[in-house]
Design an enzyme around this catalytic site. Structure first.
Site, PDB file in Angstrom:
ATOM      1  N   TYR A 101      25.827  44.591  46.293  1.00  0.00           N
ATOM      2  CA  TYR A 101      25.399  45.108  47.679  1.00  0.00           C
ATOM      3  C   TYR A 101      26.867  45.579  48.475  1.00  0.00           C
ATOM      4  CZ  TYR A 101      23.534  45.061  52.315  1.00  0.00           C
ATOM      5  OH  TYR A 101      23.072  45.323  53.617  1.00  0.00           O
ATOM      6  N   GLY A 120      35.076  41.905  39.624  1.00  0.00           N
ATOM      7  CA  GLY A 120      33.455  41.629  39.402  1.00  0.00           C
ATOM      8  C   GLY A 120      33.192  42.614  38.160  1.00  0.00           C
ATOM      9  N   ASP A 121      33.848  43.816  38.185  1.00  0.00           N
ATOM     10  CA  ASP A 121      33.341  44.884  37.177  1.00  0.00           C
ATOM     11  C   ASP A 121      34.107  44.557  35.731  1.00  0.00           C
ATOM     12  OD1 ASP A 121      32.121  46.612  39.223  1.00  0.00           O
ATOM     13  OD2 ASP A 121      34.331  47.294  39.791  1.00  0.00           O
ATOM     14  N   GLU A 132      35.798  31.094  44.504  1.00  0.00           N
ATOM     15  CA  GLU A 132      36.219  30.175  45.619  1.00  0.00           C
ATOM     16  C   GLU A 132      37.767  30.863  46.336  1.00  0.00           C
ATOM     17  OE1 GLU A 132      35.934  25.973  44.245  1.00  0.00           O
ATOM     18  OE2 GLU A 132      35.488  27.080  42.515  1.00  0.00           O
TER      19      GLU A 132
END
Length: 340
Positions: free
Chosen positions: A168, A280-281, A244
């Site tokens: 998002y 993340g990718d 985190e």
């Protein structure tokens, strides 16, 4: 193995040297990057038949983006040429308690203004094994929503496994529109990947006992998130990356996977960050590789977490790690000693 296809927007990234701020910089490092292109780079590095689909201007900057992808083994046969501009984003790296900052200049890019008839999806997905996209692409324009849906239907008809990273971006669309559009697209997917905020922002599914701004994550809360996503969309897998954030320079990093019966949790890595963009990718690329190459679920998750840990040590958005390098970390070699 068949083709691995991703669809998205590759952008020009301009970053101040080192840890300079935008307002003090008088030169910039240049990279090409974008969520799905980053995944394509990971898959190509792992030796898979990686294809990237987008639309780029026919001028020299568009060609430079294509050249960069080819340099890392990504196949560009299905890239459409046309339009006036390539999207740009500026990325200022944070340090310690100062967060990173991203400024977009991507309006009216070639892919955002692409038309459905630009793409021959039957040809693209001939022999395809996997299709991956992110929530960024349909957020670019209403045309891109239709293009993504066309791609999903063609991928499903071709028998490909389909994964989506919810990803998002509040600067691109509202939570209301994201929820409505993504609910329709995710119906076609087998694997959903999200971070600690995506499920809440897109679908209103919040993890209990969690505060991402304070770096506090609760495994039980994310198990509930994974189960609700799994049940709502009839998926095969739900994966969640767990960051985190101790500071901009140091993060704890791990992942979770749910297959409808069992929950899997990866090893947690304490990472001193060189460049976190694309983290993340790289997890997505690692998970796709692990699941498609026959690893068991725990091993596939561990491979994804290790791959992403290593990406945080690399300048730019692409993860330039080999399978052997990821496997070494996955098996416990985290010493960082010089290899001779």
């Amino acid at each position: 193995m068949g083709k691995f296809v991703t669809l998205g927007e590759i952008m020009l990234r301009l970053s101040p040297i080192g840890y300079e701020r935008f307002v003090q910089a008088n030169k910039f490092n240049v990279f090409f990057a974008g969520g799905e292109a980053n995944v394509a780079a990971s898959l190509a590095n792992y030796g898979l038949d990686s294809h990237y689909v987008t639309k780029l201007p026919a001028h020299e900057i568009g060609q430079a983006a294509i050249n960069e992808m080819r340099r890392f083994g990504i196949k560009t046969d299905y890239i459409v040429r046309g339009g006036d501009r390539i999207g740009v984003y500026f990325c200022e790296k944070g340090a310690s308690q100062r967060p990173s900052k991203v400024i977009y200049d991507r309006a009216n890019s070639a892919i955002a203004e692409a038309k459905r008839e630009d793409f021959d999806w039957k040809k693209v997905f001939e022999g395809a094994e996997w299709f991956h996209f992110t929530g960024i692409t349909p957020a670019l324009s209403d045309n891109c929503v239709e293009i993504t849906l066309d791609a999903l239907k063609a991928a499903k008809e071709a028998g490909a496994t389909i994964s989506v990273d919810l990803n998002y971006r509040k600067k691109l669309w509202s939570t209301e529109k994201a929820g409505k559009v993504m609910a329709e697209l995710v119906k076609h997917c087998d694997v959903v990947i999200a971070n600690e905020e995506d499920a809440e922002k897109v679908f209103g599914i919040k993890a209990g006992k969690t505060d991402v701004t304070e770096g506090k994550l609760c495994d039980e809360g994310y198990k509930a998130v994974a189960k609700e996503l799994y049940d709502r969309f009839g998926l095969k897998y739900v994966a969640i990356t767990l960051r985190e954030s101790y500071s901009a320079s140091d993060n704890g990093w791990s992942g979770m996977l749910y297959d409808g019966k069992n929950y899997y949790k990866s090893k947690k890595y304490d990472v001193h960050i060189v460049d976190r963009v694309g983290g993340g990718d790289s997890f997505c690329g690692g998970l796709i590789y692990g699941l498609s190459s026959g690893m068991d679920n725990q091993s596939a998750l561990e491979f994804a977490a290790a791959a992403s840990c290593l990406k945080h040590t690399i300048e730019g958005d692409f993860n330039m790690m080999s399978v052997d390098e990821v496997m070494n970390l996955m098996k416990g070699d985290a010493s960082g000693r010089v290899q001779r």
